[in-house]
Motif scaffolding. Sequence first.
Motif, PDB file in Angstrom:
ATOM      1  N   ALA A   9      54.864  18.899 107.672  1.00  0.00           N
ATOM      2  CA  ALA A   9      55.859  19.987 107.624  1.00  0.00           C
ATOM      3  C   ALA A   9      55.982  20.512 106.196  1.00  0.00           C
ATOM      4  O   ALA A   9      55.934  19.724 105.232  1.00  0.00           O
ATOM      5  N   PRO A  10      56.160  21.808 106.027  1.00  0.00           N
ATOM      6  CA  PRO A  10      56.351  22.363 104.683  1.00  0.00           C
ATOM      7  C   PRO A  10      57.722  21.970 104.132  1.00  0.00           C
ATOM      8  O   PRO A  10      58.670  21.740 104.900  1.00  0.00           O
ATOM      9  N   GLU A  11      57.798  21.844 102.822  1.00  0.00           N
ATOM     10  CA  GLU A  11      59.085  21.520 102.199  1.00  0.00           C
ATOM     11  C   GLU A  11      59.962  22.762 102.229  1.00  0.00           C
ATOM     12  O   GLU A  11      59.502  23.866 101.984  1.00  0.00           O
ATOM     13  N   GLY A  12      61.207  22.582 102.517  1.00  0.00           N
ATOM     14  CA  GLY A  12      62.111  23.750 102.566  1.00  0.00           C
ATOM     15  C   GLY A  12      63.442  23.391 103.157  1.00  0.00           C
ATOM     16  O   GLY A  12      63.725  22.216 103.467  1.00  0.00           O
ATOM     17  N   GLU A  14      66.853  24.375 105.919  1.00  0.00           N
ATOM     18  CA  GLU A  14      67.071  24.288 107.361  1.00  0.00           C
ATOM     19  C   GLU A  14      66.401  25.454 108.079  1.00  0.00           C
ATOM     20  O   GLU A  14      66.176  26.521 107.515  1.00  0.00           O
ATOM     21  N   LEU A  15      66.112  25.223 109.369  1.00  0.00           N
ATOM     22  CA  LEU A  15      65.492  26.264 110.185  1.00  0.00           C
ATOM     23  C   LEU A  15      66.547  27.242 110.694  1.00  0.00           C
ATOM     24  O   LEU A  15      67.714  26.879 110.915  1.00  0.00           O
ATOM     25  N   GLN A  23      60.781  25.761 117.994  1.00  0.00           N
ATOM     26  CA  GLN A  23      60.342  24.377 117.795  1.00  0.00           C
ATOM     27  C   GLN A  23      60.643  23.523 119.026  1.00  0.00           C
ATOM     28  O   GLN A  23      59.807  22.725 119.479  1.00  0.00           O
ATOM     29  N   CYS A  51      54.846  22.238 111.844  1.00  0.00           N
ATOM     30  CA  CYS A  51      54.568  23.219 110.784  1.00  0.00           C
ATOM     31  C   CYS A  51      55.689  24.246 110.603  1.00  0.00           C
ATOM     32  O   CYS A  51      55.745  24.944 109.578  1.00  0.00           O
ATOM     33  N   LEU A  52      56.587  24.356 111.590  1.00  0.00           N
ATOM     34  CA  LEU A  52      57.735  25.261 111.446  1.00  0.00           C
ATOM     35  C   LEU A  52      58.709  24.743 110.384  1.00  0.00           C
ATOM     36  O   LEU A  52      59.476  25.519 109.800  1.00  0.00           O
ATOM     37  N   GLY A  53      58.656  23.398 110.141  1.00  0.00           N
ATOM     38  CA  GLY A  53      59.516  22.813 109.114  1.00  0.00           C
ATOM     39  C   GLY A  53      60.577  21.905 109.672  1.00  0.00           C
ATOM     40  O   GLY A  53      60.791  21.821 110.890  1.00  0.00           O
ATOM     41  N   SER A  54      61.269  21.196 108.745  1.00  0.00           N
ATOM     42  CA  SER A  54      62.364  20.263 109.103  1.00  0.00           C
ATOM     43  C   SER A  54      61.950  19.267 110.179  1.00  0.00           C
ATOM     44  O   SER A  54      62.704  18.989 111.117  1.00  0.00           O
TER      45      SER A  54
END
Length: 434
Positions: A9-12, A14-15, A23, A51-54
């Motif tokens: 997952a990319p660092e970042g 909240e979605l 997701q 990959c969407l994150g979090s």
Amino acid sequence: MEEPFPPLAPEGGELSEEAECEQAALLEVALDLSEAGDLSSSLEKLTAAICLGSATSLMYCRRADLLLRLQRPLATINDCSAALAVNAGSAKAYKIRARAHAQLENWTEAQSDFQKSLKIDFNEATEEEAKLVESKLAKASEEHLQRWEVVGGADKGGVVVRKGFELKSSEASCRLCTGAIVEELELRGERLRYRRLSGTGPDEGWISISLKDKVLACRLANKTADAENENFEEDEPPFPEMAPNDIKELEDDALEKQQMLKAQSAELADEQHFEEAMEKLTEAIIVGCATALMYGRRAELLMRLGRPRAAMRDCCRALELNPDSGKAYKTRARANSKLKRWTSAHADFQEGLKIDYDETTYEESLTVASKMKEITAVATARRVKEEADRERKQAPSLKEQELREQRARHQEEQQKAQVRKTRSCLLHRSKKYT
């Protein structure tokens, strides 16, 4: 080679609500595909969700489980480590990573992860898996364990143990007994740092494995190597055919054919095609009237192919035809060495060197000679130990015999004293009445 690891997952932050919905939908589809048995498609959907994150620890664990089922243990370990980075108390991540390590036969890492998983969330099924890995680890450790047997010092109660590497370092309070089995911790020249496995003496320390011309400790054969040696005969293919006994002389056509096959065999051997070279030479031998040299050459090819028993048979045949074949003795010595028949190997090397000396063979013979030295030392040490044991067992009976003899002498002396006393009394009486 395993495929590249799926992305993390990319660092970042909240979605967004929209991304969260997307997701959740991807995770649901991934779960349905997994239950339907479409693991590759499930992996794609789960990776898209991550990959969407979090990404959560559970999401990484689910993908790790899919990767393990797809026979991708390294990628599995990568995802489990990512899951543990998110949640260090994830028993599921430890358990899946343990299985991946086990698939790679990394038994130490597998055992460690199984133990961590059981501490967090104990269950009997995982415990059974952990026990299996533990047994595998124990077996692997035993196979790689280098053991030594103490063979010296039988007349002194064992060998001297020192606390340090230096010969001047302080001496242990007692000796390491003859016959003790120890594990090698470190070997520096003729000095061995050990851990005692059996026998009596200090648990750890330094001993000399040889002193001047005496062997004090020798390596024990590895169990795996012994097992391989025991199964050698079963694993080796059937021996190649020998020359027919009924052909006493070759006709010109047969002789020409044999020469051609020998030449082809030599060319194939030069090109490192040993199997084909051996087959051509066997054809030449089957033509008939095979010489000692032909058997000697085939024996060499058989040794290159890892077939020592067949090589020995060819060497024996070569020596029947020519008892002075140094080549046959040397090749048979190498075959005996391969089979760990050190006594026979030593004898063959010595005969071969007497007939045809060369430096390379001499260097090989030194290794076998050292093995013979160890064998002799072990045999001598065991004989001395057996004699000492026999003497100890006989000691009580010898003592009893001495006591019996002392009693008999004492009784004899008493009887003699009684006889002297009786004679004295009789003599006194005779004088009185005279």
